[in-house]
Structures are given as structure tokens and as C-alpha cells.
Scaffold this motif. Structure first.
Motif, mmCIF file in Angstrom:
data_model
loop_
_atom_site.group_PDB
_atom_site.id
_atom_site.type_symbol
_atom_site.label_atom_id
_atom_site.label_comp_id
_atom_site.label_asym_id
_atom_site.label_seq_id
_atom_site.Cartn_x
_atom_site.Cartn_y
_atom_site.Cartn_z
ATOM 1 N N GLU A 169 0.834 -1.219 0.000
ATOM 2 C CA GLU A 169 0.000 0.000 0.000
ATOM 3 C C GLU A 169 0.860 1.257 0.000
ATOM 4 N N VAL A 170 1.994 1.204 0.698
ATOM 5 C CA VAL A 170 2.926 2.336 0.668
ATOM 6 C C VAL A 170 3.383 2.585 -0.769
ATOM 7 N N CYS A 171 3.766 1.504 -1.458
ATOM 8 C CA CYS A 171 4.242 1.633 -2.833
ATOM 9 C C CYS A 171 3.145 2.145 -3.753
ATOM 10 N N ARG A 172 1.937 1.620 -3.581
ATOM 11 C CA ARG A 172 0.832 2.047 -4.437
ATOM 12 C C ARG A 172 0.515 3.527 -4.220
ATOM 13 N N ASP A 173 0.527 3.950 -2.958
ATOM 14 C CA ASP A 173 0.263 5.361 -2.657
ATOM 15 C C ASP A 173 1.308 6.280 -3.280
ATOM 16 N N LYS A 174 2.544 5.749 -3.390
ATOM 17 C CA LYS A 174 3.640 6.544 -3.935
ATOM 18 C C LYS A 174 3.793 6.373 -5.450
ATOM 19 N N GLY A 175 2.974 5.502 -6.041
ATOM 20 C CA GLY A 175 3.067 5.281 -7.482
ATOM 21 C C GLY A 175 4.310 4.527 -7.901
ATOM 22 N N VAL A 176 4.757 3.592 -7.034
ATOM 23 C CA VAL A 176 5.973 2.818 -7.296
ATOM 24 C C VAL A 176 5.604 1.340 -7.432
ATOM 25 N N LEU A 177 6.199 0.655 -8.390
ATOM 26 C CA LEU A 177 5.928 -0.765 -8.582
ATOM 27 C C LEU A 177 6.494 -1.579 -7.425
ATOM 28 N N PHE A 178 5.793 -2.656 -7.086
ATOM 29 C CA PHE A 178 6.171 -3.475 -5.935
ATOM 30 C C PHE A 178 6.284 -4.940 -6.339
ATOM 31 N N HIS A 179 7.448 -5.527 -6.058
ATOM 32 C CA HIS A 179 7.703 -6.952 -6.304
ATOM 33 C C HIS A 179 7.952 -7.659 -4.991
ATOM 34 N N THR A 180 7.425 -8.863 -4.857
ATOM 35 C CA THR A 180 7.733 -9.672 -3.679
ATOM 36 C C THR A 180 8.118 -11.083 -4.095
ATOM 37 N N ASP A 181 9.112 -11.620 -3.420
ATOM 38 C CA ASP A 181 9.525 -13.005 -3.613
ATOM 39 C C ASP A 181 8.719 -13.855 -2.643
ATOM 40 N N ALA A 182 7.765 -14.614 -3.184
ATOM 41 C CA ALA A 182 6.884 -15.444 -2.353
ATOM 42 C C ALA A 182 7.262 -16.917 -2.418
ATOM 43 N N THR A 183 8.528 -17.192 -2.709
ATOM 44 C CA THR A 183 8.983 -18.576 -2.839
ATOM 45 C C THR A 183 8.662 -19.412 -1.613
ATOM 46 N N HIS A 184 8.783 -18.820 -0.421
ATOM 47 C CA HIS A 184 8.630 -19.608 0.808
ATOM 48 C C HIS A 184 7.253 -19.470 1.454
ATOM 49 N N THR A 185 6.353 -18.751 0.792
ATOM 50 C CA THR A 185 4.985 -18.639 1.308
ATOM 51 C C THR A 185 3.949 -19.192 0.343
ATOM 52 N N PHE A 186 4.288 -19.306 -0.924
ATOM 53 C CA PHE A 186 3.332 -19.766 -1.928
ATOM 54 C C PHE A 186 2.791 -21.143 -1.553
ATOM 55 N N THR A 187 1.500 -21.235 -1.421
ATOM 56 C CA THR A 187 0.704 -22.398 -0.995
ATOM 57 C C THR A 187 0.794 -22.672 0.506
ATOM 58 N N LYS A 188 1.717 -22.004 1.201
ATOM 59 C CA LYS A 188 1.858 -22.221 2.644
ATOM 60 C C LYS A 188 0.921 -21.318 3.447
ATOM 61 N N ILE A 189 0.753 -20.091 2.974
ATOM 62 C CA ILE A 189 -0.186 -19.158 3.593
ATOM 63 C C ILE A 189 -1.001 -18.529 2.461
ATOM 64 N N PRO A 190 -2.197 -18.021 2.741
ATOM 65 C CA PRO A 190 -3.046 -17.478 1.673
ATOM 66 C C PRO A 190 -2.365 -16.349 0.906
ATOM 67 N N LEU A 191 -2.478 -16.416 -0.426
ATOM 68 C CA LEU A 191 -1.911 -15.398 -1.310
ATOM 69 C C LEU A 191 -2.943 -15.073 -2.381
ATOM 70 N N ASP A 192 -3.449 -13.865 -2.389
ATOM 71 C CA ASP A 192 -4.434 -13.455 -3.373
ATOM 72 C C ASP A 192 -4.039 -12.080 -3.900
ATOM 73 N N VAL A 193 -3.635 -12.023 -5.148
ATOM 74 C CA VAL A 193 -3.141 -10.768 -5.709
ATOM 75 C C VAL A 193 -4.263 -9.742 -5.909
ATOM 76 N N GLN A 194 -5.514 -10.167 -5.727
ATOM 77 C CA GLN A 194 -6.613 -9.210 -5.765
ATOM 78 C C GLN A 194 -6.716 -8.431 -4.456
ATOM 79 N N GLU A 195 -6.144 -9.006 -3.394
ATOM 80 C CA GLU A 195 -6.177 -8.362 -2.086
ATOM 81 C C GLU A 195 -4.841 -7.737 -1.706
ATOM 82 N N ILE A 196 -3.763 -8.260 -2.256
ATOM 83 C CA ILE A 196 -2.426 -7.754 -1.940
ATOM 84 C C ILE A 196 -1.982 -6.793 -3.044
#
Length: 388
Positions: A169-196
Motif C-alpha cells: 500500500e505504501v508503494c501504491r500510494d507513492k506510485g511505485v511498482l512493488f515486487h515480492t519473492d513469495a517462494t517460501h509462502t506460496f501455498t503455505k499461507i493465503p496469497l491473493d493478488v486481488q487483495e495484496i
């Protein structure tokens, strides 16, 4: 040879699930053609259908559209494409400033360092004692020339989960693109790009009992990004190179096999091991956040003893774990993650990471706890580092 071996280094690599292998086999021996359009020959068309079906399965698990996911050779390539592709697309239009955290995996950290040598300005954000990035610190670090921020969803060594929504949200407010490495969370905890609020997201099959050599990169629609590697026109002309059909099929099957119950069991084993070790082994300290950590990770420092020695002695007893010790690292440097959370070289040298999978049992955890207590006690008796 390793029938009775207890493997607790699943953050590095997981065992391929037999069901994944069975799903992949036909695409090695029967449908082995490169994917072709409907106007092509039938084997190629079938290969193309398998590729797109796999893409759809994985994209849906992220809440993404099928067109927003490209396949890569793994998490390292995905993160390289994200950072370098965005940088090439925006450096002339906006600027050359990049922000990453100090405890990123090397796929991001060393990419940023390489880009720094090419003239990009890189800010390396500090983290707190648990490995968390402060959203306010991120906000203050963004400049008009910032083009992309890359902060991992969860740390590869200590398992700390970032407040990725707040950072995004900080990045979106500032108009900056945001990348995250979800290698260790993918399928382990909920991930929904419509909410994140994330624009690019790295995933990989090797940590979820899928095949090595296949990963993915989610790219939100209309994200400015240039093709990083020259070659053919694969992946909608966003990633050149022959598609790995068996890998993609195996990746999708691995995603389908993960269950909520499995992740709950990982949490139980994690908490049980942590509780046993901290209560039974004096001068042992948990690294990372106590609560906001991945279900499969326990990272503990044992004072007055080298993590390398613990690792080797556990190996002789039939256990595989990893350590942040410099002697055990190819870089010959102590863990940058432990140093990043305020630890010194001694704390890094004494750290041991235990990571679990669906093939780990509670009996394995208890056996590991028993072995750790014995090994640490024996090593401390001969340790020159200090008295227990």
C-alpha cells in the motif's frame, strides 16, 4: 542409501511427490513436442494445451488471470526478470532508484548489487530484530526516481513473514511498482493478488514438492516491463526460451496437492520442535518472529558452538539441516540475514535452520530434538568459544 535419513532442509529443496512425477511422465515420453498453435501438428497442440492448463491452475491459486503468469526456470530467473525488466522499461522515463531489504534472498540481493554496478541507485532497507521492514521507513526511502521496490514475503532463513499488504500500500500510494519473492509462502499461507497490492510476484515449484527448474512470475496487467533475455517469442513474448512442459505440468500438480491440513501439521511440528529445543537446550535462541513466521521454519542459534559442527554431527546421526555458518556457506561469509537482524558473527555461526515438509513426521521432529540436545551438549564440552 538415505532410506532412514531425516531430511529437515526443505527450504532449500523438497522431495518430488510421486504423484507429481506420474503427472509429468507422459510429457517426457509421449507428448514431448514443443507447444504449437492450433494450426500446428497434434502432438504440439496437445503440449500447448497442457502448458496453458497448468498456467491456469497456478494463476487461479494466486487469484490472478491466466495471462498474468509466465513460466520461468525458477525463483532466481523470476526475480531477475522482475527487477531488470522493470528497470529497463522505466529508467529513461522515471529514474534509476531501486529499494530492497538487507535480508533478501540472493536472487534479489545480488541482482540489485549487479544493477548498482550498472549505474542504478539502490537503497538497502534495515529490518528490526525479527526481520521486519517498517512501512514508515519504506515510505521515507521512496524518492521521485524510485522505479521498483522488492521485499520478500517471507525470509528464506528465519521464516519471518512481512506485512506485505502494508508495504504494498505504501508503494501504491507513492506510485511505485512493488515486487515480492513469495517462494517460501506460496501455498503455505493465503496469497491473493486481488487483495495484496503487488505488481510482480515470484513463485517456485522446488519448495512445494514440485520439480526443480521451474518457477513463475506474476505480472499484473499493464505493468511496464521489458523482455530481459533475447531469443524466441515464448510466454507471450515476455520470456524467451523453450517451454518446460513437464515442469509446468508438475508445478501445477504440486499446487493442487497442497492442503490446509498439511500446513496446519507443519505449524504443529514447527512449534513442537521450537518448544522442545528452547526448553531442553540451554543458551538457545529463536531467530525470527515468534508468531509471524512460515509454518515450515524453525531457525535457532546455539551459543558457544559452531552451526557447521552441529550440522555435520547431525548428518552423521542421519539428519539434514542447514546453518548460517560462514564455513558452511559458498560465499564464506556469515549469514547476512542474522547480521541483518542485529546478530553478530558468533550468533550467525551458531545458527541452524530446520525446515519441514509433508514427508516429515512428528516422530522425526522428536528424534531431531533428542539428537540436537545430545550433539550440542557434546560439542559444548569441547568448545573453545565459551562455557555452557
Amino acid at each position: 542409501m538415505f532410506e532412514d535419513y531425516i531430511y529437515l532442509d526443505n527450504a532449500s529443496m523438497t522431495r518430488l511427490d510421486e504423484r507429481v512425477f506420474e503427472e509429468m511422465k507422459p510429457y517426457f515420453f509421449d507428448t514431448y513436442a514443443i507447444p504449437t498453435s492450433e494450426s500446428g501438428y497434434s502432438m504440439g497442440v496437445e503440449a500447448k494445451e497442457a502448458l496453458e492448463k497448468s498456467r491456469e491452475t497456478i494463476a487461479q491459486s494466486l487469484g490472478a488471470e491466466t495471462s498474468e503468469l509466465i513460466f520461468t526456470s525458477g525463483f532466481t530467473e523470476s526475480s531477475n526478470i522482475a527487477l531488470k525488466g522493470v528497470a529497463q522499461a522505466l529508467q529513461e522515463k522515471k529514474g534509476t532508484h531501486i529499494i530492497v531489504s538487507k535480508i533478501e534472498d540472493y536472487s534479489v540481493l545480488n541482482t540489485a548489487k549487479a544493477m548498482e554496478k550498472q549505474g542504478f541507485q539502490v537503497t538497502y532497507l534495515d529490518v528490526d530484530q525479527y526481520g521486519l521492514v517498517d512501512p514508515e521507513v519504506l515510505k521515507d526511502s521512496i524518492t521521485p526516481e524510485t522505479i521498483i521496490v522488492s521485499i520478500q514475503h517471507a525470509n528464506q532463513e528465519i521464516g519471518t513473514i512481512q506485512d506485505i499488504k502494508a508495504l504494498g500500500e505504501v508503494c501504491r500510494d507513492k506510485g511505485v511498482l512493488f515486487h515480492t519473492d513469495a517462494t517460501h509462502t506460496f501455498t503455505k499461507i493465503p496469497l491473493d493478488v486481488q487483495e495484496i497490492p503487488v505488481d510482480l510476484l515470484t513463485i517456485s515449484a522446488h519448495t512445494i514438492h514440485g520439480p526443480a527448474g521451474i518457477g513463475g512470475l506474476y505480472i499484473r496487467k499493464r505493468t511496464p516491463i521489458r523482455k530481459w533475455m533475447d531469443g524466441g517469442f515464448q510466454e507471450s513474448n515476455r520470456r524467451a526460451g523453450l517451454e518446460n512442459i513437464p515442469g509446468a505440468v508438475g508445478f501445477a500438480k504440486a499446487v493442487e496437492l497442497v492442503t490446509k491440513k498439511e500446513n496446519q501439521q507443519l505449524e504443529k511440528m514447527r512449534d513442537h520442535l521450537i518448544e522442545r529445543i528452547l526448553s531442553e537446550v540451554p543458551q538457545s535462541v529463536l531467530n525470527g518472529h515468534k508468531i509471524n513466521r512460515t509454518p515450515q521454519n524453525a531457525n535457532i542459534t546455539f551459543e558457544y558452538v559452531e552451526g557447521e559442527s552441529i550440522t555435520l554431527h547431525l548428518d552423521m546421526r542421519g539428519f539434514a539441516v542447514s546453518t548460517g555458518s560462514a564455513c558452511f556457506s559458498r560465499s564464506l561469509d556469515p549469514s547476512h540475514v542474522i547480521l541483518g537482524i542485529g546478530g553478530d558473527a558468533e550468533r550467525a555461526h551458531g545458527s541452524v535452520r530446520f525446515t519441514f515438509s509433508r514427508f516429515t513426521s512428528m516422530d522425526d521432529i522428536n528424534a531431531a530434538a533428542d539428537a540436537v540436545a545430545t550433539v550440542v551438549e557434546n560439542l559444548r564440552k569441547i568448545s573453545p568459544l565459551g562455557k555452557r
